[in-house]
Write an enzyme that holds these catalytic residues in place. Structure first.
Site, PDB file in Angstrom:
ATOM      1  N   GLN A 256      47.127  29.791  35.148  1.00  0.00           N
ATOM      2  CA  GLN A 256      47.531  30.437  36.397  1.00  0.00           C
ATOM      3  C   GLN A 256      48.921  29.991  36.822  1.00  0.00           C
ATOM      4  O   GLN A 256      49.712  30.782  37.331  1.00  0.00           O
ATOM      5  CB  GLN A 256      46.519  30.104  37.502  1.00  0.00           C
ATOM      6  CG  GLN A 256      46.553  31.044  38.684  1.00  0.00           C
ATOM      7  CD  GLN A 256      46.251  32.479  38.285  1.00  0.00           C
ATOM      8  OE1 GLN A 256      45.398  32.731  37.460  1.00  0.00           O
ATOM      9  NE2 GLN A 256      46.969  33.411  38.857  1.00  0.00           N
ATOM     10  N   HIS A 259      52.116  31.937  35.731  1.00  0.00           N
ATOM     11  CA  HIS A 259      52.448  33.246  36.302  1.00  0.00           C
ATOM     12  C   HIS A 259      53.782  33.210  37.035  1.00  0.00           C
ATOM     13  O   HIS A 259      54.528  34.185  37.031  1.00  0.00           O
ATOM     14  CB  HIS A 259      51.349  33.707  37.271  1.00  0.00           C
ATOM     15  CG  HIS A 259      50.272  34.496  36.601  1.00  0.00           C
ATOM     16  ND1 HIS A 259      50.517  35.659  35.920  1.00  0.00           N
ATOM     17  CD2 HIS A 259      48.937  34.289  36.517  1.00  0.00           C
ATOM     18  CE1 HIS A 259      49.377  36.140  35.440  1.00  0.00           C
ATOM     19  NE2 HIS A 259      48.409  35.327  35.779  1.00  0.00           N
ATOM     20  N   GLU A 323      41.768  33.388  45.118  1.00  0.00           N
ATOM     21  CA  GLU A 323      41.807  34.625  44.337  1.00  0.00           C
ATOM     22  C   GLU A 323      40.873  34.484  43.129  1.00  0.00           C
ATOM     23  O   GLU A 323      40.008  35.315  42.886  1.00  0.00           O
ATOM     24  CB  GLU A 323      43.242  34.871  43.861  1.00  0.00           C
ATOM     25  CG  GLU A 323      43.386  36.083  42.951  1.00  0.00           C
ATOM     26  CD  GLU A 323      44.760  36.164  42.304  1.00  0.00           C
ATOM     27  OE1 GLU A 323      45.094  37.256  41.804  1.00  0.00           O
ATOM     28  OE2 GLU A 323      45.485  35.157  42.271  1.00  0.00           O
ATOM     29  N   HIS A 324      41.066  33.419  42.351  1.00  0.00           N
ATOM     30  CA  HIS A 324      40.200  33.112  41.214  1.00  0.00           C
ATOM     31  C   HIS A 324      39.465  31.808  41.503  1.00  0.00           C
ATOM     32  O   HIS A 324      40.086  30.835  41.953  1.00  0.00           O
ATOM     33  CB  HIS A 324      41.000  32.909  39.928  1.00  0.00           C
ATOM     34  CG  HIS A 324      41.881  34.053  39.554  1.00  0.00           C
ATOM     35  ND1 HIS A 324      43.199  34.148  39.949  1.00  0.00           N
ATOM     36  CD2 HIS A 324      41.621  35.166  38.820  1.00  0.00           C
ATOM     37  CE1 HIS A 324      43.721  35.261  39.458  1.00  0.00           C
ATOM     38  NE2 HIS A 324      42.795  35.905  38.778  1.00  0.00           N
ATOM     39  N   ASP A 357      41.066  38.375  33.087  1.00  0.00           N
ATOM     40  CA  ASP A 357      42.412  38.957  33.107  1.00  0.00           C
ATOM     41  C   ASP A 357      42.558  40.075  32.080  1.00  0.00           C
ATOM     42  O   ASP A 357      43.361  40.988  32.265  1.00  0.00           O
ATOM     43  CB  ASP A 357      43.456  37.880  32.832  1.00  0.00           C
ATOM     44  CG  ASP A 357      43.939  37.211  34.106  1.00  0.00           C
ATOM     45  OD1 ASP A 357      43.474  37.598  35.186  1.00  0.00           O
ATOM     46  OD2 ASP A 357      44.773  36.292  34.014  1.00  0.00           O
ATOM     47  N   HIS A 416      31.121  67.436  75.833  1.00  0.00           N
ATOM     48  CA  HIS A 416      30.132  66.990  74.851  1.00  0.00           C
ATOM     49  C   HIS A 416      28.718  67.373  75.316  1.00  0.00           C
ATOM     50  O   HIS A 416      27.909  67.883  74.538  1.00  0.00           O
ATOM     51  CB  HIS A 416      30.203  65.461  74.662  1.00  0.00           C
ATOM     52  CG  HIS A 416      31.335  64.997  73.808  1.00  0.00           C
ATOM     53  ND1 HIS A 416      32.645  65.132  74.178  1.00  0.00           N
ATOM     54  CD2 HIS A 416      31.339  64.393  72.583  1.00  0.00           C
ATOM     55  CE1 HIS A 416      33.425  64.605  73.227  1.00  0.00           C
ATOM     56  NE2 HIS A 416      32.642  64.160  72.245  1.00  0.00           N
TER      57      HIS A 416
END
Length: 430
Positions: A256, A259, A323-324, A357, A416
């Site tokens: 990770q 990235h 996230e992960h 992934d 109504h």
């Protein structure tokens, strides 16, 4: 990596160690993005062609990629890579086909039928970043569910010159049109349209700070386009006990970290001894990475947190909302029920994030920056919308009529109430 004992921290410190690196569009980025958007709205293709030269250093004469070019690119792909892509394609397709919505239809009161139906978003634009890593896997993650959902028009944008694998995946997934355009200009073109680019209803896909800022701007404009989510830097949190393999854990953290410099990785473990083992292994593996410089910058603001037990590990993870989330413990599934917030969860020593992934079948487009507390991982539902239907028989209308008239009157909405009472009166006269 900094090693911290969670029990030794006060409440303020506990919050501070889980704080993400600041993500904020600087005034300079905002100004540049606004200028790019206005230029594309005003000059269309001409602006995009100039931007390709200025930002991507590529001279192009047209925005749209021809079908012949796409087919030729596919011929240049290595056979083994094609085989791997097709395996990933099949798994992703299976998992997303299982998400097809089954309509809901029931009688809430006898004679009162209610339904929930789904309809695809008509036109979607998929953005695939260029840069150092050609994210052809993201084409699969976006185009496959778009196709399954039944979107009528699926277009893809990526900076020139588009990687052959990106074009191969686009063709494999049945993307209708591919455009060679990148950055904020591509987002503007998808949101507003140009001479060559058809305006879409919703834009999907990750990108740099300029893309993120452009997505925010076009989604706030009623004449622009909706977006999938605001994505911040990538992140992972690993929970490991004493039975975990330190080498595996270090590799997950680094997968990770590579990235980007602003990615964040966290390890929550149960002893200082294990923390040091992983820390040493991270430094060892880091030396052999092609993206060592980027990963090293990420590691600087990443941490190892020592918890007193697995229950506290879950508490830390839920506070961070990653996230992960990778769980490398002796019995990882036993922790699953305690997880409140995570984009995608990986259970066990042989479920690295890399599987999700690329090829396990789940989607790798995930909410970041703590948004997993309110947002889901990208799924089939993101490419469609729901609409309700109701149908009342005369008997059903009569059963509800009086109550609805009372409710409308209580809210002082006379029209109504009249819409109901006029019908009730008509039925009595008959």
């Amino acid at each position: 990596m900094e090693i911290l004992i969670y029990e030794n921290l006060n409440q303020i410190q506990k919050k501070e160690i889980l704080r993400r690196p600041a993500v904020k569009a600087k005034d300079e980025i905002s100004k540049i993005v606004e200028e790019i958007i206005q230029d594309v709205k005003k000059r269309g293709d001409e602006a995009l062609i100039e931007q390709a030269l200025k930002f991507d250093k590529v001279t192009i004469s047209s925005i749209k990629i021809s079908q012949d070019s796409i087919k030729n690119a596919s011929k240049r792909i290595d056979k083994e890579l094609k085989k791997a892509i097709k395996l990933a394609f099949e798994n992703i397709k299976k998992f997303h086909e299982a998400q097809i919505f089954k309509k809901i239809k029931l009688e809430t009161t006898k004679g009162v039928k209610c339904e929930l139906l789904t309809r695809p978003i008509e036109k979607v634009g998929l953005y695939i970043p260029g840069g150092l890593a050609p994210l052809f896997s993201t084409v699969l993650m976006l185009a496959i569910p778009a196709k399954i959902a039944g979107c009528e028009k699926i277009v893809l944008a990526s900076p020139a010159k588009i990687n052959d694998a990106v074009l191969f995946c686009a063709n494999l997934c049945g993307v209708d049109e591919v455009y060679q355009m990148g950055g904020a200009g591509a987002i503007a073109a998808l949101a507003y349209g140009t001479q060559s680019v058809e305006k879409v209803d919703k834009i999907f896909g990750p990108g740099n700070a300029f893309v993120t800022e452009a997505k925010a701007r076009v989604s706030a404009d009623i004449e622009g386009a909706d977006i999938d989510m605001q994505a911040g830097p990538s992140e992972v949190l690993v929970i490991a006990d004493e039975y975990a393999n330190a080498q595996f854990v270090a590799s997950d953290l680094l997968s990770q970290a590579e990235h980007g410099a602003d990615s964040q990785v966290l390890l929550v473990c149960l002893s200082e001894n294990f923390a040091q083992k992983v820390n040493d292994e991270v430094q060892k593996q880091l030396e052999n990475l092609a993206r060592k410089e980027l990963a090293s910058q990420s590691i600087v603001h990443s941490k190892i947190i020592v918890a007193k037990n697995l229950e506290q590990s879950l508490e830390i993870s839920n506070a961070y909302a990653p996230e992960h989330l990778i769980i490398q413990t002796q019995k990882p599934r036993e922790l699953l029920s305690g997880i409140k917030h995570a984009g995608s969860v990986f259970l066990g020593a042989y479920s690295p994030e890399s599987m999700g992934d690329y090829a396990s079948g789940t989607n790798h487009v995930l909410p970041t920056y703590g948004l997993t507390k309110t947002h889901s991982s990208l799924n089939l539902a993101d490419f469609s919308k729901k609409m309700t239907v109701q149908e009342l028989s005369v008997k059903g209308f009569k059963r509800l009529g009086k109550s609805v008239a009372i409710l409308a009157a209580a809210e002082a909405l006379d029209a109504h109430k009249n819409a109901v009472e006029l019908r009730l009166k008509s039925l009595k006269e008959k």
